[in-house]
Design an enzyme around this catalytic site. Sequence first.
Site, PDB file in Angstrom:
ATOM      1  N   SER A   1     -23.226  -1.153  25.818  1.00 30.79           N
ATOM      2  CA  SER A   1     -23.768   0.210  25.848  1.00 30.79           C
ATOM      3  C   SER A   1     -22.687   1.182  26.290  1.00 30.79           C
ATOM      4  O   SER A   1     -21.637   0.779  26.802  1.00 30.79           O
ATOM      5  CB  SER A   1     -24.951   0.302  26.832  1.00 30.79           C
TER       6      SER A   1
ATOM      7  N   SER B   1     -26.748  -2.419  21.365  1.00 31.59           N
ATOM      8  CA  SER B   1     -25.982  -1.422  22.110  1.00 31.59           C
ATOM      9  C   SER B   1     -26.856  -0.210  22.406  1.00 31.59           C
ATOM     10  O   SER B   1     -27.613   0.264  21.559  1.00 31.59           O
ATOM     11  CB  SER B   1     -24.755  -0.980  21.307  1.00 31.59           C
TER      12      SER B   1
ATOM     13  N   ASP C   1     -26.487   3.577  23.191  1.00 31.66           N
ATOM     14  CA  ASP C   1     -25.484   4.643  23.097  1.00 31.66           C
ATOM     15  C   ASP C   1     -26.169   5.985  23.351  1.00 31.66           C
ATOM     16  O   ASP C   1     -26.871   6.504  22.480  1.00 31.66           O
ATOM     17  CB  ASP C   1     -24.825   4.629  21.715  1.00 31.66           C
TER      18      ASP C   1
END
Length: 394
Positions: free
Chosen positions: A260, A298, A300
């Site tokens: 992340s 992830s 983001d």
Amino acid sequence: MSYAGRIILAAAAAVGLVGAAMAQDGERARARDLGAAPGVLPTGLLNAITDVEGVRVGHVTLTEGETIRTGVTAVLPHGGDLYMDKVPAAVAVGNGFGKLMGVTQIRELGEIETPVILTNTLSVPAGAEGVIGWTLDQEGHEGIVSVNAVVGETNDSRLNDIRARAVTPDHVREAIETAAAGPVAEGAVGAGTGTVAFGWKGGIGTSSRALPASLGGYTVGVLVQSNFGGVLSIDGVKAGEALGQYYLKEQLDSDRADGSIMIVVATDAPLDDRNLERLAHRALAGLARTGASMTNGSGDYVIAFSTAEPVRRTPARRQGVESYAKLGNDRVSPLFQAVIEATEEAILNSLFMAESVTGYDSAAREARHIEAIPLDKVRALIEARNGQAKTEDE
């Protein structure tokens, strides 16, 4: 062979010829010290988010025994009463595999009323408890019965015993109370203590851009907590390929790019929450420039806010008919360029300033060592590119 191809071959050859000019765990350096200066705009004085007047940053770094490698980073939009003088804010999501607390109220009301706290995934509740307690304890807040704590995270379990939940509310309060203007510590500090980026040690990084007076003279500052993967690009140089470490390379695990990033954007430009959301989305373009894969696993996230006094949500403004000066749509494009450049450079700084760390892999339940990116090889790649470009121009 294409120009880009010649660059990569020359750069890779240069890496092989470089001696031990810089030890891998010797003195670390920021991107500009290595010759990487993304973009065309000048930086602020410190090249940090604190170039935006009033912004303060505090870290608490937890390194305990052989297993705890984590911490807290606090970003304060201004030094006054954040709850009473809220700042307009917005959130942008690249991939939403994350636990960003407070996001719905930011999106509903377009404002932030607490410090922004960054920590690890399982410490988000401790982050919230710390920032809520700190807010309630401030003078004049005796009647407050609702606090929208803003807490972001990345998962540092590759180097930290995340299940131990070492972060406490007191650590969060310490990060807030020690937050200061001026230079910002980068690398394996605060919330970046146990993070990994592009297979190397990640961490906290920051950068800024200052627009000329003809474009308003505004400043944009960025702070990142990098913990993600992809195919690293350094100011246009295909470094991940040249250094032999990148997502989907045959001998690497297929989940190398999962992770992340938290991106905090501050500006003194008088933007409302609508244009702050547009600004936040542009920060993701800076993330893309570094080669991020933004994979399924992830998270983001970008949180953007304006510190400009005319757009703050003071009690008088919130209770009446709002009338204030804000930047028009036709004047925001230079800010978009600024946030793209500052985000890219902040990520590079987070990598370059981080030292190698040995910690604890929570999933494997064993010790794990993550190397810092080798700066001697990075410098050689950049110098080879710059030298080749000069030759082509001649």
